[in-house]
Enzyme design. Structure first.
Site: not given
Ligand SMILES: CSC[C@H]1O[C@H](OP(=O)(O)O)[C@H](O)[C@@H]1O
Length: 362
Positions: A54, A56, A91, A201, A242, A252-253
């Site tokens: 996971r 981006a 996704r 995360q 993202d 973002n998250k």
């Molecule tokens: C460097 S991009 C990281 C970005 O991706 C994460 O989402 P996910 O864990 O659901 O893929 C999160 O938004 C992070 O900031």
């Protein structure tokens, strides 16, 4: 980055066979470092959807290798179209997925099927190498922000949300790259690591990364970030993203928007680190135009961790009678963003600044 002294990237081609793809199963961190061997398009699609990989940039790199795995099985036009579609629907939010698949598709569609396997692996490897170089540049550009804060002679406290570290990319990370470089250059830096419910995360991935690299950090509840900002304990916020729109809105998250509001209210600089591949030039208004992934309610109603007897357990934390909702991202309007840390330098979160810095892409 290194794991107990051994250098790793977060994705690579298995050197023993030269074609299968290895990843670190991030759903098993921080409790175990499980290296998973992927051999098919379907296995890669599952790995992205189930978040074994996971982040981006890593989603984009993984999808690129997913196309290469698909070509090994069947390099026909139909199989290529199928691979791009299967991976493209894993996704919806991170734009790097679409960017990587467009790049792979445009390259391979022009080639004879017989040339596609080699070309796909070569392009996926190129995407990975470029990601590492881009993130290193993001680190150098963001380092200046931390060094500026360090001039006070006091510890620099950076707050981050979710994981935008080396395992969210191929290496270095985006938001964490400046922190690694600051730590490695001797800056007294500390990181407030927000747990990042519901998939944690921050608690499980960022804390693990920083522990492995020896970076001082403290894990806090998501809701504690504003409190520390109010008490002058946060010098700057750095997060990943993202997708960024051409006017600088940042997806973002989930929870990032609330961080930005608290930062604005407390005069704390709010920076977003991203590679140019994360900018979606086709849209302006993030809130209305960015698709927000809705993940399973079970990610909210349950938690997974290590039980006291050392076993990995999943427990329910919500009554079975209670429904749950789980939007995985939110959008921070550009007006709340102090600036963007990119591989080309620091950039205001405005359309004018973005189109000037990236005039060749806009
Ligand atoms: C460097 S991009 C990281 C970005 O991706 C994460 O989402 P996910 O864990 O659901 O893929 C999160 O938004 C992070 O900031």
């Amino acid at each position: 980055m290194k794991i107990d002294g051994t250098p790793y990237r977060s994705i690579w081609v298995d050197e023993t066979d030269g074609w299968s793809v290895r990843i670190i199963d991030q759903t098993k961190l921080p409790w175990s470092v499980d290296l998973v061997r992927l051999t098919t398009l379907e296995e890669m699609a599952h790995a992205i959807k189930a978040m074994l990989v996971r982040g981006a940039p890593l989603i984009g790199a993984s999808a690129a290798y997913g196309v290469a795995l698909a070509m090994r099985t069947d390099a026909s036009d139909a199989a290529l179209a199928q691979a791009l579609d299967v991976l493209g629907t894993t996704r919806p939010t991170a734009i790097n997925l679409r960017w990587a698949l467009q790049r792979m598709g445009e390259l391979l569609q022009k080639l004879e099927p017989s040339a596609r396997i080699g070309a796909a692996y070569a392009e996926a490897a190129k995407i990975c190498d470029e990601d590492v170089a881009v993130n290193e540049a993001i680190g150098r550009n963001g380092l200046a922000l931390i060094q500026e804060k360090a001039k006070t002679g006091k510890r620099v406290n950076v707050l981050t949300h979710c994981n935008a570290g080396w395992i969210a990319t191929v290496d270095w990370g985006t938001a964490l790259a400046p922190i690694y470089m600051a730590h490695d250059s001797g800056v007294n830096v500390h990181v407030w690591v927000e747990e990042t419910r519901p998939r944690n995360q921050g608690a499980s991935l960022t804390a693990w990364e920083l522990s492995k690299h020896g970076v001082p950090h403290t894990v806090i509840a998501d809701n504690a970030g504003g409190h520390y900002m109010q008490h002058g304990e946060v010098d700057l916020v750095i997060v990943g993203t993202d997708r960024v729109t051409r006017q600088g809105d940042v997806c973002n998250k989930i929870g990032t928007y609330l961080k930005a509001l608290a930062a604005r209210d407390n005069g704390v600089p709010f920076w977003v680190a991203l590679p140019s591949s994360t900018v979606d030039w086709t849209i302006r208004d993030g809130v209305s135009e960015i698709p927000i992934e809705e993940r399973a309610a079970s990610e909210v109603t349950t938690m997974t961790g290590r039980a006291m007897d050392g076993s990995i357990a999943t427990v329910r934390i919500v009554p079975t009678s209670s429904p749950a909702a789980n939007p995985a991202f939110d959008v921070t309007p550009a007006r709340l963003v102090t600036g963007l840390i990119t591989e080309r330098g620091l950039c205001d979160a405005t359309e004018a600044a973005l189109t000037e810095m990236f005039s060749d892409l806009a």
